[in-house]
Design an enzyme around this catalytic site. Structure first.
Site: not given
Length: 312
Positions: A139-141
């Site tokens: 989820r490191k977007t």
């Protein structure tokens, strides 16, 4: 890119079209001076792939020009590898509108294709090592650009992982530590207290999410993993384990819980933490189901494209 079930573009929510409109507005919030010079003459432009990579982001590129009243004819398929210089598509319509969408469309395509390229390379490397598990993103977007980045991961052949906080419940260290800091868990962050807090967190997550929402727990030791599995967690994330520790822990958990009546498949083991194309293959073994890494979508190089108006 098509699968046996259809085209990946069919997964996209309708709100992606709103994102495109917002990005066009961001790029031209006031007068289009360059477009005024060009006028309304009809024409076409060629999309050229100028570096090696995997093409991804076709539906976003198409939507940019659809909103501007232009058409796009593709000469390559999404998911197809290209070499420089490849004529990938032809855009037709008013030249002013083609140029209005040029930078937005290229930015999206370059970034999405870069993610698909990096993802595909790691998938192929893991397959070469004989591992058939799931490679996943994280989820490191980039805020506001998540849908494009997750789509690029899919085109590259990996799993996008959860899309947001509502997709599966992931109990990370901070969630468990917060539970450990209450009276029921002993008011401290000692290893025993953390292990004791995990069932509390899992049971609360199960009660809130219901039967349809899976629960994943990030663990730092075999004791914590056992506590999570015993509480009914669906996915166990071995976080920042060394390659040697992963092999030992994964085998021990799968073997011992199978003996207790929880066969392989009743819970999944995920490995995460600092994985890259250089060290990920060393972390795979038959007892590991998932490798997750942000290296396939965070800080990846782009694939270079340009849009050249055809001269008549």
């Amino acid at each position: 890119m098509a699968s046996s079930h259809g085209h990946l573009a069919h997964l996209l929510p309708l709100n992606y079209k709103r994102f495109i409109a917002d990005w066009l507005e961001e790029d031209c919030p006031s007068f289009d001076y360059g477009g005024f010079v060009v006028g309304e003459s009809e024409g076409e432009a060629n999309l050229l792939g100028k570096s090696k990579g995997v093409v991804a982001g076709v539906p976003f590129f198409n939507e940019v020009f659809s909103q501007l009243g232009c058409t796009v004819q593709w000469h390559v398929h999404e998911g197809q590898p290209i070499e420089p210089i490849t004529k990938c598509a032809t855009v037709r319509g008013p030249i002013r509108k083609i140029l209005l969408g040029e930078r937005v469309s290229l930015n999206i395509l370059a970034r999405c294709s870069g993610i698909a390229t990096k993802t595909n390379a790691l998938v192929q490397a893991l397959r070469t090592h004989g591992w058939n598990g799931t490679l996943a993103g994280t989820r490191k977007t980039t805020p506001g650009f998540r849908i494009v980045e997750k789509y690029g991961i899919l085109v590259g052949g990996a799993d996008p992982h959860r899309h947001d906080l509502s997709s599966m419940t992931m109990l990370k260290d901070n969630h468990v530590w917060a539970c450990a800091n209450n009276k029921a868990a002993g008011n401290n962050n000692s290893p025993d207290s953390i292990a004791a807090a995990i069932p509390l967190a899992v049971h609360a997550a199960k009660a809130a999410g219901g039967f349809s929402t899976k629960v994943e727990v990030e663990v730092r030791s075999i004791d914590e993993a056992n506590a999570a599995i015993g509480a009914g967690a669906d996915v166990i994330m071995l976080d920042n384990f060394s390659a040697e520790e992963v092999g030992v822990a994964a085998k021990k958990l799968k073997t011992e819980w199978a003996a207790k009546g929880k066969p392989s498949g009743s819970f999944l083991i995920e490995v995460s933490g600092g994985l890259t194309e250089h060290n990920a293959p060393a972390h795979v073994c038959e007892d590991v189901d998932i490798l997750s890494t942000s290296s396939i979508h965070q800080g990846t190089p782009i694939v270079d494209f340009s849009l050249k108006v055809s001269l008549r």
